[in-house]
Structures are given as structure tokens and as C-alpha cells.
Scaffold this active site. Structure first.
Site, PDB file in Angstrom:
ATOM      1  CG  PHE A   1      39.502 -25.635   6.647  1.00 33.65           C
ATOM      2  CD1 PHE A   1      38.939 -24.664   5.839  1.00 33.65           C
ATOM      3  CD2 PHE A   1      38.671 -26.394   7.455  1.00 33.65           C
ATOM      4  CE1 PHE A   1      37.567 -24.433   5.854  1.00 33.65           C
ATOM      5  CE2 PHE A   1      37.303 -26.170   7.478  1.00 33.65           C
ATOM      6  CZ  PHE A   1      36.754 -25.179   6.668  1.00 33.65           C
ATOM      7  CG  HIS A   2      44.768 -30.146   5.422  1.00 27.77           C
ATOM      8  ND1 HIS A   2      44.474 -31.490   5.545  1.00 27.77           N
ATOM      9  CD2 HIS A   2      44.742 -29.654   6.677  1.00 27.77           C
ATOM     10  CE1 HIS A   2      44.295 -31.784   6.819  1.00 27.77           C
ATOM     11  NE2 HIS A   2      44.444 -30.677   7.527  1.00 27.77           N
ATOM     12  CD  GLN A   3      43.587 -23.048   3.272  1.00 26.51           C
ATOM     13  OE1 GLN A   3      44.567 -22.527   3.794  1.00 26.51           O
ATOM     14  NE2 GLN A   3      42.421 -23.125   3.885  1.00 26.51           N
TER      15      GLN A   3
ATOM     16  CG  HIS B   1      43.705 -33.560   2.387  1.00 31.51           C
ATOM     17  ND1 HIS B   1      44.685 -33.240   3.302  1.00 31.51           N
ATOM     18  CD2 HIS B   1      44.342 -34.061   1.304  1.00 31.51           C
ATOM     19  CE1 HIS B   1      45.862 -33.551   2.798  1.00 31.51           C
ATOM     20  NE2 HIS B   1      45.676 -34.044   1.583  1.00 31.51           N
TER      21      HIS B   1
END
Length: 543
Positions: A479-481, A327
Site C-alpha cells: 500500500f505504497h502507491q 511494493h
């Protein structure tokens, strides 16, 4: 060294803590990773009577020392509270810079040790993006399939929320806990949004406004990200402890190096892991579950190449590592001529989903009204070149009069955004480090600009002087992989099926955000939890 001490050192792999890190003789299930996905699966299966072993690359952090971890965060120069960095966590990037270590944790609890704690359900459109909008891809399941597991996940995490969001997908029952009240700055935003005919509503949070499930109520420390000293914010340590109490074995500081399959390449036989002194062991099991995040799930499969799988394990589709998504952050902030009457609040209490299905860009946009009072007075004071009353006046002018609006913007899946292995750089075990190949499309940039336009309109209506904007050129990841082992019905285009079982190996399952075919613009942890609980049901049936 005595024989007893020598034997103990061998058992714990040289860690010196006395923890036995030798393999179990044979487990029903071996889970790689002790973050939220692995913890929920471990608890569910152990509670059902399965013999479960969890292998975690990082350490077990002492919960009683959370105040010390908070101090490491607050005091400049004291380092990262979660011990990230160095050769163990080395990585490389290609294309747009991706600061992977800025917001990840290797340890029991995983990403929930440092997360902010916002937990939203994906919208119905997120599961049908190709059908509805002609972009991305559809999931092999729809919202209705995941809806009961969302409810179970909300109870498991202890979600505080209110049914005041007119744009949220349908739900079957109220939230387990009441929502946190809006902040004073939220009330300022509300007046401007009402004039602009924009809807504000509460934020579901995985933190306790009152005691719940053995955890304390929020004490308002304001350092939720990266550490909650009170324990009010949910971490996966909760379900790891429940899994342990149900009979699961949790082994920390044992990074898995590779997975080994049988001669036919149809099933996994063992997970090969290393202890702190570098000794390798093989953990056999009947079923294997990868639960180590969007980057490491893909990396471990790529490291496990063999004659049958020369491009990486479970990668007959060439989809392992591909379709990496995150995101993007869009934001704007400024100063008011009046105090915001707040100290720092470490989490959001109001947001807006009104533009999630906007008629503008197809990419979803979620607006967040940030509880932001200005630059940190501690950092300002430590860096100041003056003292006394002059410094105090400066701090009073710079803190407590600021407002800001953030937002998450969806990134559509792109096969060229991917996780690969860097052939020129190695970690502390001699393995190639993950290489993040990442870029933003023009579509994504347009969606970020759209978010900025809305944010500026609200701030101007509020009467704030806009001092900064994070737009397409300055944006960074949340940092939403996601997306590197996507689920799908077609084995030639995906890695796992609708139950999160790999197409290529009958006893290998993958849970976590890496299985997301699309990412939406909602924080992913609740969907991770719901999918993990759904996968646990399928795994239990296979035992």
C-alpha cells in the site's frame, strides 16, 4: 432555527461542528491534502509568511481519543478506526485485485495515522535505474540532490536509528534519536544470519525511544499499525498543528471536486470543494499544491478535464495515472521448539539490505525480521470452541514460538499499470471512482521467489519448521502507491519537473509518492518528506 444557528450551519456546511468551511478571500497557496506531504509544505510556507489554506477531504480525528481507536481495532466487529469505506471511498479494480481501502485514511494526518513508521532513504541506484541496469527510468535528480533534504526530514519526523547499515547510502550526520534495541527474536535470527554470512542492522523508525518534539516516548502498545495511543509514532498532525500555529488555515471534511484553470489553460484559478451538506465553494489562490496520495492526485487531475485538457488536467504527456507502482510483500514463517520470549512488538527493529543491489534480479529486495510471536491470542480465544485450561494450553502452544521474515520487493514502472476513472461507478458526490489497473510482471515474480529462497534459507538455518510462505501467487501490496504523476525532464513523458511543478501549468505543484519515477524497495515516506521539503523551497521562491 434561529438566525445565528442558521448562519453557523451554512458556515460549517451542515456538519454541525461550528467550523467555518467557507473559502478564504484569496490565499497565496492552496494545498489539497493534509497528509505528510501537504503538512510539511504547509508548515514550511506558513512559517515563511505565506497565506496558506489546506483543504482535507476527511475529518480531523481527536488525538485524545486514540485509546478508543485502538479498542476499535483490537475488538473484532467494531469496524475500522479511521472511518474508511462506503460511497465516499468507493473504487474498482481491473486485472489483479487491489484492495485499496485496506490501508488508506482520509483525514488530517493521512496515511501516517495508520502507518507502521519505518523510514529509510532510497539508495543511490534508485535514482539511476535506467543508467545502471537498463530498466525503468532515471530520476531528474540524484541522491546528492535529495541528501540534505533527507537529513531535514529525519529531524522533522524524529527518526530513531543507528549508523550500522553497511549498505545504506552516505549520510552527513547521525540520526536525531537512538535506535530501538533489537528484540529477542532478532538475536535468534542474528545467530543464523552470521552462519550464513548475512548482515543484519537496525531499522530507522519515526517513533520516539525518548520524548522528542513534544511527543511522548514509545510505551510498547504493539498496535502501531493502525493506531498509536501514546503519540510516540510520528503523524502529520504534528506539522499540521505547527502550520496552523504559524497562521495556516486547515479546513477538514471538504473533498476537492476539481481544479479550474484560466482561459488560456496556463494557470489554476481555483479549487472547487464540497462541504458536508454538498454545497460547492471555490477557493482561489496564487499557487496550488496537490498532496492527496498516489491514487487521488491522479484522480483529481483526471476529474478536472476541460476543453484545453480533454484527457485530464496537466496531462499533455498522457502520463497522469500511468506507471502506478507498489511494493510487493514476500514472506515466510514457522515455528521454533523454543519460546521467542516476546510479546507482540508493533514494529520491526532489524532488517537486511544486503540483497538490495543483488546480482540476481534487478528489482530491489529488502528483508525485514518480523517481531512476530504467532497468531493473535485474542482472536484465537474468541474463535475457539473450548474454554478453561484446555484453551489456555492451546494458546500457549500457538503463541510465542513463531518467527517470520518479511520483505519488500520493487515493482518496475509499467505504463499499463495505471489509475483511471470508472465510468460506471460513482462516489457520494457523483464523480467517477478511481479504477486501479494493476498486474505483476514475470520479472517481479522472479524477484519475489528470490526473496522467498533467502527467507527459507534463514529459517532452515534457524531450525524452524516452515509453516507458511507468501510468494508470487499469494503476494499483496504494501500500500505504497507511487508513480502516477511522475517527475521528469521531458514534458512529453512526465507530469512534473524536478521541483515538482507541473509542466503544463505554471502554478500547479504535486508532492507525494505519485511523483516517483521508480519506487525502489524502501518504504516511501521519508522520500515523500524530503521531496516535499525540496518542493516547498521552490514554491516559496515562486511567491
Amino acid at each position: 432555527m434561529s438566525d445565528r444557528r442558521r448562519a453557523r450551519s451554512q458556515d460549517d456546511g451542515g456538519a454541525g461542528d461550528g467550523v467555518d468551511r467557507t473559502p478564504s478571500s484569496r490565499a497565496d497557496v492552496c494545498i489539497v491534502g493534509a497528509g505528510p506531504a501537504g503538512a510539511l509544505v504547509a508548515h514550511r510556507l506558513a512559517a515563511a509568511g505565506a497565506d496558506v489554506v489546506v483543504l482535507e477531504a476527511g475529518p480531523r480525528f481527536d488525538i485524545s481519543r486514540r485509546t478508543e481507536a485502538q479498542e476499535r481495532h483490537i475488538r473484532p466487529g467494531m469496524g475500522d478506526p479511521w472511518e474508511m469505506g462506503g460511497p465516499r471511498d468507493a473504487y474498482s479494480t481491473a486485472g489483479r485485485e487491489y484492495p485499496l481501502n485496506a490501508a488508506r485514511v482520509k483525514g488530517v494526518g493521512g496515511s501516517t495515522l495508520h502507518w507502521q513508521g519505518m523510514v529509510m532513504r532510497l539508495h543511490e541506484r534508485d535514482f539511476e535505474l535506467a543508467t545502471r541496469h537498463g530498466v525503468g527510468t532515471d530520476w531528474p535528480i540524484d541522491y546528492a540532490d535529495l541528501r540534505p533534504y533527507y537529513a531535514t526530514a529525519e529531524r522533522a519526523l524524529g527518526v530513531a536509528g543507528a549508523m550500522d547499515n553497511p549498505y545504506a547510502p552516505p549520510r552527513e550526520e547521525p540520526f536525531p534519536l537512538p535506535a530501538f534495541p533489537p528484540s529477542y527474536s532478532d538475536s535468534l535470527f542474528a545467530e543464523a544470519c552470521e552462519r550464513l554470512e548475512l548482515d543484519m542492522h537496525s531499522v530507522p523508525n519515526a517513533r520516539n525511544p525518548e520524548p522528542y518534539d513534544g511527543r511522548a516516548a514509545c510505551q510498547g502498545y504493539g498496535t502501531c499499525k493502525p493506531v498509536c495511543p501514546s503519540g510516540a509514532k510520528y503523524t502529520a498532525e504534528s506539522h499540521i498543528e505547527k502550520a496552523r500555529a504559524a497562521g495556516a488555515r486547515i479546513v477538514d471534511r471538504v473533498p476537492v471536486q476539481r481544479l479550474e484553470h484560466d482561459e488560456r489553460g496556463e494557470t489554476i484559478e481555483a479549487a472547487v470543494y464540497a462541504t458536508p451538506d454538498g454545497t460547492e465553494h471555490r477557493q482561489p489562490a496564487g499557487q496550488f499544491v496537490l498532496a492527496c496520495g498516489g491514487v487521488e492526485n491522479a484522480r483529481l487531475l483526471l476529474l478536472s478535464e476541460s476543453d484545453q485538457y480533454p484527457d485530464g488536467l496537466a496531462n499533455s504527456s498522457d502520463a497522469v495515472g500511468r506507471f502506478f507502482m507498489d511494493h510487493l510483500f514476500a514472506g515466510a514463517g514457522g515455528r521454533l521448539d523454543e519460546p521467542t520470549r516476546q510479546n507482540h512488538v508493533g514494529f520491526n527493529t532489524s532488517e537486511c539490505h544486503q540483497f538490495y543491489d543483488d546480482t540476481g534480479p534487478v528489482e530491489g529486495v529488502k528483508l525485514e525480521f518480523l517481531n512476530y510471536a504467532g497468531p493473535s491470542p485474542v482472536i484465537e480465544a474468541l474463535g475457539a470452541d473450548t474454554w478453561g485450561d484446555e484453551l489456555l494450553d492451546r494458546l500457549r502452544e500457538s503463541y510465542g514460538t513463531h518467527v517470520a521474515i518479511g520483505g519488500l520487493v520493487e515493482q518496475l514502472p509499467d505504463a499499463e499499470n495505471r489509475i483511471t476513472l470508472d465510468p460506471d461507478r460513482r462516489d457520494d458526490h457523483g464523480n467517477p471512482v478511481p479504477n486501479v489497473e494493476w498486474s505483476l510482471s514475470d520479472r517481479t515474480k522472479r524477484a519475489i521467489r528470490r526473496a522467498n529462497e533467502i527467507q527459507h534459507a534463514i529459517l532452515e538455518e534457524l531450525g524452524a519448521s516452515i509453516e507458511w510462505t507468501v510468494g508470487p501467487d499469494a503476494t499483496g501490496p504494501a500500500f505504497h502507491q507511487m508513480g502516477t504523476t511522475r517527475m521528469g525532464e521531458d514534458p512529453e513523458r512526465s507530469v512534473v519537473d524536478a521541483d515538482c511543478r507541473t509542466h503544463d501549468l505554471s502554478n500547479l505543484w504535486i508532492v507525494g509518492s505519485s511523483v516517483f519515477p521508480t519506487g525502489g524497495a524502501m518504504n516511501p515516506t521519508l522520500t515523500i518528506a524530503a521531496l516535499s521539503l525540496r518542493a516547498a523551497t521552490a514554491i516559496e521562491e515562486s511567491l
